[in-house]
Design a protein around this motif. Structure first.
Motif, PDB file in Angstrom:
ATOM      1  N   ASN A 137     -36.687 -76.288-101.549  1.00 34.88           N
ATOM      2  CA  ASN A 137     -36.365 -77.578-102.181  1.00 34.88           C
ATOM      3  C   ASN A 137     -35.001 -78.139-101.790  1.00 34.88           C
ATOM      4  O   ASN A 137     -34.513 -79.080-102.417  1.00 34.88           O
ATOM      5  CB  ASN A 137     -36.457 -77.462-103.706  1.00 34.88           C
ATOM      6  N   ARG A 151     -39.450 -79.363 -98.931  1.00 33.63           N
ATOM      7  CA  ARG A 151     -39.227 -80.606 -99.676  1.00 33.63           C
ATOM      8  C   ARG A 151     -39.005 -81.787 -98.719  1.00 33.63           C
ATOM      9  O   ARG A 151     -39.591 -82.855 -98.878  1.00 33.63           O
ATOM     10  CB  ARG A 151     -38.017 -80.434-100.598  1.00 33.63           C
ATOM     11  N   LYS A 156     -42.133 -83.709-101.445  1.00 34.52           N
ATOM     12  CA  LYS A 156     -42.397 -83.302-102.824  1.00 34.52           C
ATOM     13  C   LYS A 156     -41.674 -81.999-103.153  1.00 34.52           C
ATOM     14  O   LYS A 156     -41.361 -81.200-102.264  1.00 34.52           O
ATOM     15  CB  LYS A 156     -43.897 -83.148-103.072  1.00 34.52           C
ATOM     16  N   ASP A 157     -41.408 -81.817-104.444  1.00 37.68           N
ATOM     17  CA  ASP A 157     -40.782 -80.586-104.913  1.00 37.68           C
ATOM     18  C   ASP A 157     -41.837 -79.498-105.108  1.00 37.68           C
ATOM     19  O   ASP A 157     -42.996 -79.787-105.441  1.00 37.68           O
ATOM     20  CB  ASP A 157     -40.055 -80.831-106.239  1.00 37.68           C
TER      21      ASP A 157
END
Length: 245
Positions: A137, A151, A156-157
């Motif tokens: 992330n 990420r 997206k996380d």
């Protein structure tokens, strides 16, 4: 699949911790050690691995083998690389490739590093400790232009525990192919997903000489096969050649 997990807050190296544990206790096959913070993570050839607390995954996996010859050690690297590749595909990470020998890239940037250490008995590998560092992330890589994260490449996380579960399961599935002697299948999967395979690329050899060539695959010794400008295929070992990109 339910992982056999040991969770740590902070440790110098998950590989070192798992080695000590295996040396001093009877440890079950496929044990996984994961650390929130790894203080002295290592990559290939004693390179350091940088991780960010709460955003990276740093973990090590113990895998035991039966009848796995030292001469076939290259297939261990191929299997781990293919396992991580498969895990990332399950996570829907796009444009994943394997940069020889075992960096995992997405869109040409490194998102995972691998360190494999083996334990020997006679002419056999009896077990291996596989260390993995995954950029999950993170959104900033200062002075690391060739690094990225899941990420950044996906937008997206991710939940770290889910990434751990998926990647570990895929790696262990690939490693179990070694115990089934499915060497050619592993090698073929590895070669199919090699970064810049069949493309003209620039390289630098161990003497600093620059040359152009085309990556054609790998051999059973773990060497990279490059077709050079004189149309000869030459085999290069680790640190004997650098891909410039």
């Amino acid at each position: 699949m339910s992982l056999k997990l040991i969770k740590l807050d902070a440790i110098d190296s998950t590989n070192n911790y798992l080695k000590e544990l295996a040396r001093n206790t009877t440890i079950v096959d496929e044990t996984v050690v994961v650390a929130k913070r790894q203080l002295k993570g290592r990559g290939q050839m004693e390179n350091s691995w940088q991780s960010q607390n709460g955003k990276s995954l740093t973990f090590s996996v113990l895998k035991k083998f039966t009848g796995f010859k030292i001469d076939d050690q290259a297939y261990l690297n191929y299997a781990v690389s293919v396992g991580v590749y498969n895990g990332f595909k399950k996570l829907e990470i796009k444009n994943v490739t394997i940069k020889w020998p075992n960096d995992i890239l997405s869109y040409g940037k490194k998102v995972c590093g691998i360190l494999i250490e083996t334990q020997l008995a006679g002419n056999e590998i009896v077990s291996s400790i596989i260390g993995l560092g995954i950029n999950v992330n993170e959104t900033s890589f200062i002075e690391l232009p060739k690094a990225s994260s899941l990420r950044l490449v996906s937008g997206k996380d991710f939940i770290l525990s889910e990434v751990l579960e998926v990647v570990c399961t895929s790696v262990l599935d690939a490693l179990n192919l070694l115990n089934a002697n499915a060497f050619q299948k592993i090698k073929t999967n590895y070669e199919e997903n090699l970064f810049r395979k069949d493309q003209v690329s620039s390289f630098k050899d161990i003497n600093g000489n620059l040359f152009n060539g085309i990556i054609k695959g790998v051999n059973s010794d773990g060497k990279l096969l490059i077709e050079t400008e004189d149309e000869k295929i030459k085999a290069f070992g680790f640190k004997e050649v650098t891909l410039l990109y």
